[in-house]
Design a protein around this motif. Structure first.
Motif, PDB file in Angstrom:
ATOM      1  N   ILE A 107     -58.659  -9.867  47.858  1.00 18.59           N
ATOM      2  CA  ILE A 107     -57.479 -10.583  48.339  1.00 18.59           C
ATOM      3  C   ILE A 107     -57.073 -11.764  47.459  1.00 18.59           C
ATOM      4  CG2 ILE A 107     -57.765  -9.834  50.722  1.00 18.59           C
ATOM      5  CD1 ILE A 107     -59.002 -12.610  51.331  1.00 18.59           C
ATOM      6  N   HIS A 108     -58.015 -12.383  46.789  1.00 21.56           N
ATOM      7  CA  HIS A 108     -57.710 -13.558  45.967  1.00 21.56           C
ATOM      8  C   HIS A 108     -57.003 -13.196  44.664  1.00 21.56           C
ATOM      9  CE1 HIS A 108     -60.214 -15.505  48.844  1.00 21.56           C
ATOM     10  NE2 HIS A 108     -61.238 -14.762  48.505  1.00 21.56           N
ATOM     11  N   TYR A 109     -57.094 -11.937  44.281  1.00 20.48           N
ATOM     12  CA  TYR A 109     -56.504 -11.482  43.023  1.00 20.48           C
ATOM     13  C   TYR A 109     -55.410 -10.445  43.271  1.00 20.48           C
ATOM     14  CZ  TYR A 109     -60.840 -13.662  41.645  1.00 20.48           C
ATOM     15  OH  TYR A 109     -61.872 -14.557  41.507  1.00 20.48           O
ATOM     16  N   PHE A 110     -54.878 -10.440  44.485  1.00 24.49           N
ATOM     17  CA  PHE A 110     -53.933  -9.400  44.875  1.00 24.49           C
ATOM     18  C   PHE A 110     -52.752  -9.281  43.926  1.00 24.49           C
ATOM     19  CE2 PHE A 110     -50.065  -8.051  47.119  1.00 24.49           C
ATOM     20  CZ  PHE A 110     -50.427  -6.727  47.362  1.00 24.49           C
ATOM     21  N   GLU A 111     -52.102 -10.392  43.588  1.00 28.57           N
ATOM     22  CA  GLU A 111     -50.881 -10.327  42.774  1.00 28.57           C
ATOM     23  C   GLU A 111     -51.131  -9.679  41.416  1.00 28.57           C
ATOM     24  OE1 GLU A 111     -51.768 -13.192  44.408  1.00 28.57           O
ATOM     25  OE2 GLU A 111     -50.235 -13.117  45.979  1.00 28.57           O
ATOM     26  N   GLU A 112     -52.208 -10.061  40.746  1.00 24.29           N
ATOM     27  CA  GLU A 112     -52.463  -9.474  39.422  1.00 24.29           C
ATOM     28  C   GLU A 112     -52.887  -8.008  39.539  1.00 24.29           C
ATOM     29  OE1 GLU A 112     -56.778 -10.898  37.896  1.00 24.29           O
ATOM     30  OE2 GLU A 112     -55.469 -12.537  38.560  1.00 24.29           O
ATOM     31  N   ILE A 113     -53.640  -7.664  40.573  1.00 21.64           N
ATOM     32  CA  ILE A 113     -54.028  -6.267  40.786  1.00 21.64           C
ATOM     33  C   ILE A 113     -52.802  -5.437  41.138  1.00 21.64           C
ATOM     34  CG2 ILE A 113     -55.344  -4.699  42.274  1.00 21.64           C
ATOM     35  CD1 ILE A 113     -57.464  -7.012  42.465  1.00 21.64           C
ATOM     36  N   GLN A 114     -51.955  -5.977  41.988  1.00 23.98           N
ATOM     37  CA  GLN A 114     -50.731  -5.276  42.366  1.00 23.98           C
ATOM     38  C   GLN A 114     -49.871  -4.995  41.132  1.00 23.98           C
ATOM     39  OE1 GLN A 114     -47.851  -7.579  44.609  1.00 23.98           O
ATOM     40  NE2 GLN A 114     -47.155  -5.745  45.695  1.00 23.98           N
ATOM     41  N   ALA A 115     -49.699  -5.984  40.277  1.00 24.44           N
ATOM     42  CA  ALA A 115     -48.891  -5.801  39.066  1.00 24.44           C
ATOM     43  C   ALA A 115     -49.475  -4.702  38.181  1.00 24.44           C
ATOM     44  CB  ALA A 115     -48.803  -7.121  38.295  1.00 24.44           C
ATOM     45  N   MET A 116     -50.789  -4.657  38.055  1.00 25.93           N
ATOM     46  CA  MET A 116     -51.442  -3.636  37.243  1.00 25.93           C
ATOM     47  C   MET A 116     -51.283  -2.246  37.877  1.00 25.93           C
ATOM     48  SD  MET A 116     -54.617  -1.762  37.171  1.00 25.93           S
ATOM     49  CE  MET A 116     -55.632  -2.719  38.263  1.00 25.93           C
TER      50      MET A 116
END
Length: 158
Positions: A130-139
């Motif tokens: 959950i803490h890295y959602f934005e970067e994972i989502q973009a990838m």
């Protein structure tokens, strides 16, 4: 005399540099501790909310069924990923596979792949990191067109 002055200045400069370096390390350490505390607070809040849902007789399965997500993938198989897997294991929501950077170190009944491998089509991918959602989502958006959802959003939407 000159050697004594030079030695004193060198010692003073060295001590000053040491103090500055120590301050910089301590400052970085304080920032890292602050970030860790923030992450742990978010983690704690999510788990408390999830436990409250369980005590109210609600399951995350409800969210997926309401959205029409019958086949999902889980991104991240640490603590939250394991709990999500356990909750959905005997439900009407099928976990097709798990995505994790450390795929080779994870034992699972379902396939575990790395983010670099091709993805099978699923109805949604749930990101448990959950803490890295934005970067994972973009990838992930570069690799798939299915909805990419944060576990946090699911827990707080129910």
């Amino acid at each position: 005399m000159k050697k004594g002055v030079i030695a004193s200045l060198s010692m003073l400069l060295g001590a000053s540099a040491g103090v500055i370096a120590t301050e910089a390390v301590q400052s970085k350490s304080k920032i890292k501790k602050s970030e860790t505390l923030k992450k742990m607070g978010e983690f704690y809040d999510l788990l408390v909310r999830w436990l409250s849902l369980k005590q109210e007789g609600k399951s995350l399965e409800t969210y997926f069924i309401q959205k029409g997500y019958k086949n999902i993938a889980i991104y991240g198989m640490k603590e939250l990923g394991e709990r999500l897997y356990d909750e959905l294991e005997n439900s009407d929501v099928k976990i097709q596979y798990v995505i994790d950077k450390n795929a080779e170190a994870i034992y699972s009944v379902v396939d575990v792949i790395t983010p670099d491998e091709p993805f099978e089509a699923v109805d949604a991918i749930v990101v448990t990191a959950i803490h890295y959602f934005e970067e994972i989502q973009a990838m992930l958006e570069l690799k798939t067109e299915c909805p990419i959802i944060s576990l946090s959003d699911i827990v707080y939407e129910l």
